[in-house]
Design a protein around this motif. Structure first.
Motif, PDB file in Angstrom:
ATOM      1  N   TYR A  67       6.822   1.539  28.832  1.00  0.00           N
ATOM      2  CA  TYR A  67       6.211   1.294  27.527  1.00  0.00           C
ATOM      3  C   TYR A  67       5.281   0.094  27.597  1.00  0.00           C
ATOM      4  O   TYR A  67       5.588  -0.886  28.253  1.00  0.00           O
ATOM      5  CB  TYR A  67       7.301   1.084  26.468  1.00  0.00           C
ATOM      6  N   TYR A  68       4.181   0.189  26.911  1.00  0.00           N
ATOM      7  CA  TYR A  68       3.218  -0.909  26.886  1.00  0.00           C
ATOM      8  C   TYR A  68       3.567  -1.910  25.791  1.00  0.00           C
ATOM      9  O   TYR A  68       4.271  -1.591  24.839  1.00  0.00           O
ATOM     10  CB  TYR A  68       1.805  -0.362  26.660  1.00  0.00           C
ATOM     11  N   TRP A  69       2.989  -3.093  25.960  1.00  0.00           N
ATOM     12  CA  TRP A  69       3.260  -4.220  25.049  1.00  0.00           C
ATOM     13  C   TRP A  69       2.949  -3.867  23.593  1.00  0.00           C
ATOM     14  O   TRP A  69       3.681  -4.241  22.677  1.00  0.00           O
ATOM     15  CB  TRP A  69       2.427  -5.417  25.520  1.00  0.00           C
ATOM     16  N   TRP A  70       1.867  -3.136  23.366  1.00  0.00           N
ATOM     17  CA  TRP A  70       1.483  -2.831  21.980  1.00  0.00           C
ATOM     18  C   TRP A  70       2.580  -2.038  21.271  1.00  0.00           C
ATOM     19  O   TRP A  70       2.786  -2.182  20.060  1.00  0.00           O
ATOM     20  CB  TRP A  70       0.168  -2.049  21.937  1.00  0.00           C
ATOM     21  N   GLU A  71       3.281  -1.209  22.040  1.00  0.00           N
ATOM     22  CA  GLU A  71       4.285  -0.350  21.404  1.00  0.00           C
ATOM     23  C   GLU A  71       5.474  -1.166  20.905  1.00  0.00           C
ATOM     24  O   GLU A  71       6.151  -0.768  19.950  1.00  0.00           O
ATOM     25  CB  GLU A  71       4.728   0.777  22.354  1.00  0.00           C
ATOM     26  N   ALA A  72       5.694  -2.321  21.528  1.00  0.00           N
ATOM     27  CA  ALA A  72       6.732  -3.211  20.998  1.00  0.00           C
ATOM     28  C   ALA A  72       6.299  -3.701  19.617  1.00  0.00           C
ATOM     29  O   ALA A  72       7.113  -3.769  18.689  1.00  0.00           O
ATOM     30  CB  ALA A  72       6.960  -4.386  21.944  1.00  0.00           C
ATOM     31  N   GLY A  73       5.015  -4.025  19.483  1.00  0.00           N
ATOM     32  CA  GLY A  73       4.513  -4.430  18.166  1.00  0.00           C
ATOM     33  C   GLY A  73       4.724  -3.324  17.149  1.00  0.00           C
ATOM     34  O   GLY A  73       5.126  -3.566  16.008  1.00  0.00           O
ATOM     35  N   ALA A  74       4.459  -2.089  17.575  1.00  0.00           N
ATOM     36  CA  ALA A  74       4.649  -0.938  16.691  1.00  0.00           C
ATOM     37  C   ALA A  74       6.125  -0.750  16.354  1.00  0.00           C
ATOM     38  O   ALA A  74       6.489  -0.468  15.206  1.00  0.00           O
ATOM     39  CB  ALA A  74       4.098   0.319  17.352  1.00  0.00           C
ATOM     40  N   ASP A 108      -2.414 -15.476  17.338  1.00  0.00           N
ATOM     41  CA  ASP A 108      -3.222 -14.306  16.974  1.00  0.00           C
ATOM     42  C   ASP A 108      -2.867 -13.072  17.830  1.00  0.00           C
ATOM     43  O   ASP A 108      -3.687 -12.176  17.994  1.00  0.00           O
ATOM     44  CB  ASP A 108      -4.722 -14.631  17.072  1.00  0.00           C
ATOM     45  N   TYR A 109      -1.664 -13.052  18.335  1.00  0.00           N
ATOM     46  CA  TYR A 109      -1.202 -11.925  19.157  1.00  0.00           C
ATOM     47  C   TYR A 109      -2.128 -11.631  20.342  1.00  0.00           C
ATOM     48  O   TYR A 109      -2.466 -10.472  20.618  1.00  0.00           O
ATOM     49  CB  TYR A 109      -0.938 -10.680  18.292  1.00  0.00           C
ATOM     50  N   MET A 110      -2.495 -12.710  21.022  1.00  0.00           N
ATOM     51  CA  MET A 110      -3.215 -12.603  22.282  1.00  0.00           C
ATOM     52  C   MET A 110      -2.475 -13.439  23.329  1.00  0.00           C
ATOM     53  O   MET A 110      -3.057 -14.345  23.920  1.00  0.00           O
ATOM     54  CB  MET A 110      -4.644 -13.161  22.133  1.00  0.00           C
ATOM     55  N   PRO A 111      -1.181 -13.170  23.554  1.00  0.00           N
ATOM     56  CA  PRO A 111      -0.461 -14.024  24.513  1.00  0.00           C
ATOM     57  C   PRO A 111      -1.074 -13.918  25.914  1.00  0.00           C
ATOM     58  O   PRO A 111      -1.501 -12.845  26.320  1.00  0.00           O
ATOM     59  CB  PRO A 111       0.973 -13.468  24.480  1.00  0.00           C
ATOM     60  N   TYR A 112      -1.147 -15.030  26.585  1.00  0.00           N
ATOM     61  CA  TYR A 112      -1.773 -15.042  27.913  1.00  0.00           C
ATOM     62  C   TYR A 112      -1.132 -14.015  28.847  1.00  0.00           C
ATOM     63  O   TYR A 112      -1.812 -13.411  29.670  1.00  0.00           O
ATOM     64  CB  TYR A 112      -1.666 -16.436  28.549  1.00  0.00           C
ATOM     65  N   MET A 118      -5.578  -6.498  27.639  1.00  0.00           N
ATOM     66  CA  MET A 118      -5.606  -6.639  26.179  1.00  0.00           C
ATOM     67  C   MET A 118      -6.740  -5.841  25.549  1.00  0.00           C
ATOM     68  O   MET A 118      -7.918  -6.169  25.679  1.00  0.00           O
ATOM     69  CB  MET A 118      -5.759  -8.125  25.820  1.00  0.00           C
ATOM     70  N   GLY A 119      -6.363  -4.771  24.859  1.00  0.00           N
ATOM     71  CA  GLY A 119      -7.335  -4.028  24.070  1.00  0.00           C
ATOM     72  C   GLY A 119      -7.285  -4.515  22.628  1.00  0.00           C
ATOM     73  O   GLY A 119      -6.249  -5.011  22.170  1.00  0.00           O
ATOM     74  N   ASN A 120      -8.382  -4.346  21.916  1.00  0.00           N
ATOM     75  CA  ASN A 120      -8.348  -4.638  20.480  1.00  0.00           C
ATOM     76  C   ASN A 120      -7.270  -3.803  19.795  1.00  0.00           C
ATOM     77  O   ASN A 120      -6.626  -4.248  18.853  1.00  0.00           O
ATOM     78  CB  ASN A 120      -9.714  -4.357  19.861  1.00  0.00           C
ATOM     79  N   ASP A 121      -7.097  -2.583  20.306  1.00  0.00           N
ATOM     80  CA  ASP A 121      -6.090  -1.706  19.705  1.00  0.00           C
ATOM     81  C   ASP A 121      -4.664  -2.192  19.982  1.00  0.00           C
ATOM     82  O   ASP A 121      -3.772  -2.001  19.160  1.00  0.00           O
ATOM     83  CB  ASP A 121      -6.285  -0.242  20.137  1.00  0.00           C
ATOM     84  N   ASP A 122      -4.447  -2.830  21.141  1.00  0.00           N
ATOM     85  CA  ASP A 122      -3.111  -3.372  21.424  1.00  0.00           C
ATOM     86  C   ASP A 122      -2.770  -4.489  20.450  1.00  0.00           C
ATOM     87  O   ASP A 122      -1.706  -4.529  19.852  1.00  0.00           O
ATOM     88  CB  ASP A 122      -3.054  -3.928  22.858  1.00  0.00           C
ATOM     89  N   THR A 129       2.020  -4.807  11.819  1.00  0.00           N
ATOM     90  CA  THR A 129       3.419  -5.161  11.551  1.00  0.00           C
ATOM     91  C   THR A 129       3.525  -6.388  10.657  1.00  0.00           C
ATOM     92  O   THR A 129       4.263  -6.380   9.669  1.00  0.00           O
ATOM     93  CB  THR A 129       4.146  -5.379  12.885  1.00  0.00           C
ATOM     94  N   VAL A 130       2.782  -7.441  10.977  1.00  0.00           N
ATOM     95  CA  VAL A 130       2.907  -8.650  10.137  1.00  0.00           C
ATOM     96  C   VAL A 130       2.285  -8.416   8.761  1.00  0.00           C
ATOM     97  O   VAL A 130       2.729  -8.991   7.764  1.00  0.00           O
ATOM     98  CB  VAL A 130       2.336  -9.911  10.826  1.00  0.00           C
ATOM     99  N   MET A 131       1.300  -7.550   8.697  1.00  0.00           N
ATOM    100  CA  MET A 131       0.719  -7.191   7.400  1.00  0.00           C
ATOM    101  C   MET A 131       1.775  -6.459   6.555  1.00  0.00           C
ATOM    102  O   MET A 131       1.944  -6.757   5.358  1.00  0.00           O
ATOM    103  CB  MET A 131      -0.498  -6.299   7.649  1.00  0.00           C
ATOM    104  N   SER A 132       2.495  -5.536   7.159  1.00  0.00           N
ATOM    105  CA  SER A 132       3.592  -4.859   6.438  1.00  0.00           C
ATOM    106  C   SER A 132       4.624  -5.874   5.967  1.00  0.00           C
ATOM    107  O   SER A 132       5.160  -5.756   4.864  1.00  0.00           O
ATOM    108  CB  SER A 132       4.321  -3.851   7.341  1.00  0.00           C
ATOM    109  N   ALA A 133       4.908  -6.852   6.818  1.00  0.00           N
ATOM    110  CA  ALA A 133       5.904  -7.867   6.451  1.00  0.00           C
ATOM    111  C   ALA A 133       5.450  -8.609   5.194  1.00  0.00           C
ATOM    112  O   ALA A 133       6.242  -8.831   4.268  1.00  0.00           O
ATOM    113  CB  ALA A 133       6.135  -8.836   7.612  1.00  0.00           C
ATOM    114  N   ALA A 134       4.166  -8.974   5.141  1.00  0.00           N
ATOM    115  CA  ALA A 134       3.652  -9.672   3.949  1.00  0.00           C
ATOM    116  C   ALA A 134       3.715  -8.750   2.728  1.00  0.00           C
ATOM    117  O   ALA A 134       4.143  -9.166   1.641  1.00  0.00           O
ATOM    118  CB  ALA A 134       2.220 -10.140   4.187  1.00  0.00           C
TER     119      ALA A 134
END
Ligand SMILES: *[C@@H]1O[C@H](CO)[C@@H](O)[C@H](O)[C@H]1NC(C)=O
Ligand SMILES: *[C@@H]1O[C@H](CO)[C@@H](O)[C@H](O)[C@H]1NC(C)=O
Ligand SMILES: *[C@@H]1O[C@H](CO)[C@@H](O)[C@H](O)[C@H]1NC(C)=O
Ligand SMILES: *[C@@H]1O[C@H](CO)[C@@H](O)[C@H](O)[C@H]1NC(C)=O
Ligand SMILES: *[C@@H]1O[C@H](CO)[C@@H](O)[C@H](O)[C@H]1NC(C)=O
Ligand SMILES: *[C@@H]1O[C@H](CO)[C@@H](O)[C@H](O)[C@H]1NC(C)=O
Length: 462
Positions: A67-74, A108-112, A118-122, A129-134
């Motif tokens: 699994y890719y990093w972005w999917e953890a965000g999802a 800004d969710y761009m961890p080194y 790093m894609g813009n989509d990732d 997710t953080v928008m949903s949280a707000a």
């Protein structure tokens, strides 16, 4: 062979444990809120069985290969929604910990650690997710920690700075860095993702800058031909040809992010009694809602399915129905005129998904059109898809997302802060440490500041 083992193992386990419920699809009675909540819990538990980041010594917010990093965000986005729909907070600690650990050095969710892919989509999946949280009043982080709205604004600002008018009259590239393979593509999930977040920030904050961006991004996507006049959405276009050539593949998450963004713009315009814009955005929401039939099986029926399911979906695609379900659900309270069309499909798909959760330990397969004949696949994407479609049946048309004016408590940036210029904040000499999630822990990546502010990408195998 594997299939054989999988089919007898649960019976053996059932025998050994004296349990009769190891393998039986998840029960789902849509007329009972308790039944829906308990089905969602079952699917969530299965999804989180793949997650170890909360353990001491492990990395919060990372999920294992493949699994890719972005999917953890999802995935943590699914958990924010899970909390919102069910009220069950038992996994909030893991969720908050993961979301705060992965913010990256500039919040800004761009961890080194993730720089080399790093894609813009990732990046944008963490912003969803953080928008949903707000919007759902998910519990705020402690003071002194970055706040949900602030994080979403930072992602927005970092991406808006990457809007590139030097080709195609505008648009975001797929990748965040020019040095990464595929940068020349301008793809719909990156542009649609930023559109989605911009429209939500516009509704939440009332700040016109975000509404202007949402309009600009939509107009560009439509003008260039990524959104067709039938509201089909193509995967990407190529800046090498000034965006005159396309990959016309359609993916389930594409209409989802655009539809939900358009629903936010509809709601914003309608709250402002702005009839011209209200009509414009309503037409777009309707257009995409109708075009969704491409992702239901057979065409124009109500069970969600993707073209890849006739063969094999890749690891990313295994999760795309989750976002389609999530954003369909979230569209309903913003654009109530979609309620019947959307909920008919969500209800039927949730029933079908629960039946497909018929693997060992109620693990969920991907092909909901197969009834209770378990399709022998499972993983984070399958579990997340089942979870999101099941909990989306709890959508209530009157439960709108909150905003600054309607009880929202998440705080954003003061004007000016977070308004960072990507080229200044992110181009610095850095050494990405090895041993992170991608598994290729032997790759050392160095970024060197070039005179014109471009990134020079050097890599070597150690
Ligand atoms: C980056 O990788 C290091 C080493 O594996 C780890 O300790 C750290 O927590 C990671 N950071 C993130 C944000 O994943
Ligand atoms: C590239 O595409 C943009 C947007 O369609 C257009 O305005 C511009 O004229 C094109 N440039 C060239 C060199 O064709
Ligand atoms: C309404 O339309 C005008 C003109 O296109 C635009 O400037 C404005 O930002 C729009 N507002 C919204 C909420 O879309
Ligand atoms: C929109 O119209 C409604 C009903 O006429 C009114 O109550 C409301 O104050 C108006 N809102 C704005 C922002 O003008
Ligand atoms: C979806 O299911 C719920 C619960 O049974 C029901 O109240 C609702 O009317 C259904 N919606 C549609 C559009 O079928
Ligand atoms: C609106 O948002 C933009 C982008 O984040 C920010 O630069 C600006 O300061 C905000 N304006 C206000 C009045 O908050």
């Amino acid at each position: 062979m594997e299939g054989t083992i999988q089919s007898w193992r649960p019976f053996l386990l059932a025998f050994l444990l004296g349990s009769q419920t190891v393998r039986a699809s998840i029960d789902l009675d849509l007329s009972s809120t308790d039944s829906i909540k308990s089905a969602a819990k079952e699917a969530a538990k299965g999804m989180l069985s793949y997650y170890t980041g909360y353990r001491p010594g492990d990395v919060p917010g990372n999920i294992p290969d493949p699994y890719y990093w972005w999917e953890a965000g999802a995935m943590f986005g699914a958990m924010v929604e899970y909390w919102y729909y069910t009220g069950d907070s038992q996994w909030n600690d893991w969720t908050t910990q993961a979301l705060l650990h992965q913010t990256g050095e500039d919040n800004d969710y761009m961890p080194y650690n993730q720089t080399r892919s790093m894609g813009n989509d990732d990046q944008i999946f963490w912003a969803f997710t953080v928008m949903s949280a707000a919007e759902t009043k998910y519990p705020n982080p402690p003071q002194g920690q970055p706040q949900w709205l602030e994080l979403a604004e930072n992602v927005f600002n970092s991406q808006a700075a990457r809007w590139d008018t030097s080709t195609c009259g505008g648009g975001l590239h797929w990748q965040a860095y020019e040095s990464l393979g595929g940068w020349h593509l301008k793809n719909s999930i990156s542009n649609g993702g930023l559109f989605n977040v911009a429209s939500r920030l516009a509704l939440y904050t009332g700040n016109q800058t975000y509404a202007d961006w949402a309009n600009k991004i939509w107009d560009w996507c439509e003008g260039i031909g990524l959104i067709t006049d039938k509201y089909d959405i193509y995967d990407n276009t190529d800046s090498k040809n000034n965006c005159t050539t396309f990959d016309r593949t359609q993916h389930a998450y594409l209409p989802a992010v655009f539809m939900h963004g358009a629903a936010n713009m509809y709601s914003l315009s309608s709250n402002a009694n702005d009839t011209t814009n209200t009509t414009k955005w309503k037409k777009r929401v309707n257009g995409i809602t109708n075009a969704l039939s491409a992702f239901f099986y057979p065409q124009n029926k109500n069970i969600m399915s993707q073209p890849c399911e006739v063969a094999k979906c890749n690891v990313n695609e295994q999760s795309f129905k989750a976002y389609l379900a999530r954003f369909m659900g979230a569209t309903v309270p913003l654009a109530p005129f979609t309620q019947d069309r959307i909920m008919t499909k969500i209800n039927a798909s949730a029933q079908a998904a629960a039946k497909q959760c018929n693997g060992p330990d109620n693990k969920c397969g991907l092909r909901w059109t197969d009834g209770d004949k378990y399709d022998d696949t499972t993983g984070i994407g399958e579990q997340m898809s089942a979870l999101e479609v099941i909990q989306a049946t709890l959508v209530h048309v009157d439960s709108k997302p909150v905003s600054h004016n309607t009880g929202g408590t998440s705080t954003g940036n003061k004007p000016g802060i977070g308004d960072s210029d990507e080229r200044n904040t992110d181009v610095r000499t850095r050494d990405v440490t090895k041993g992170d999630k991608a598994g290729a822990g032997i790759l050392v990546v160095l970024f060197v500041l070039a005179p014109v502010g471009a990134l020079v990408f050097l890599s070597e195998m150690v």
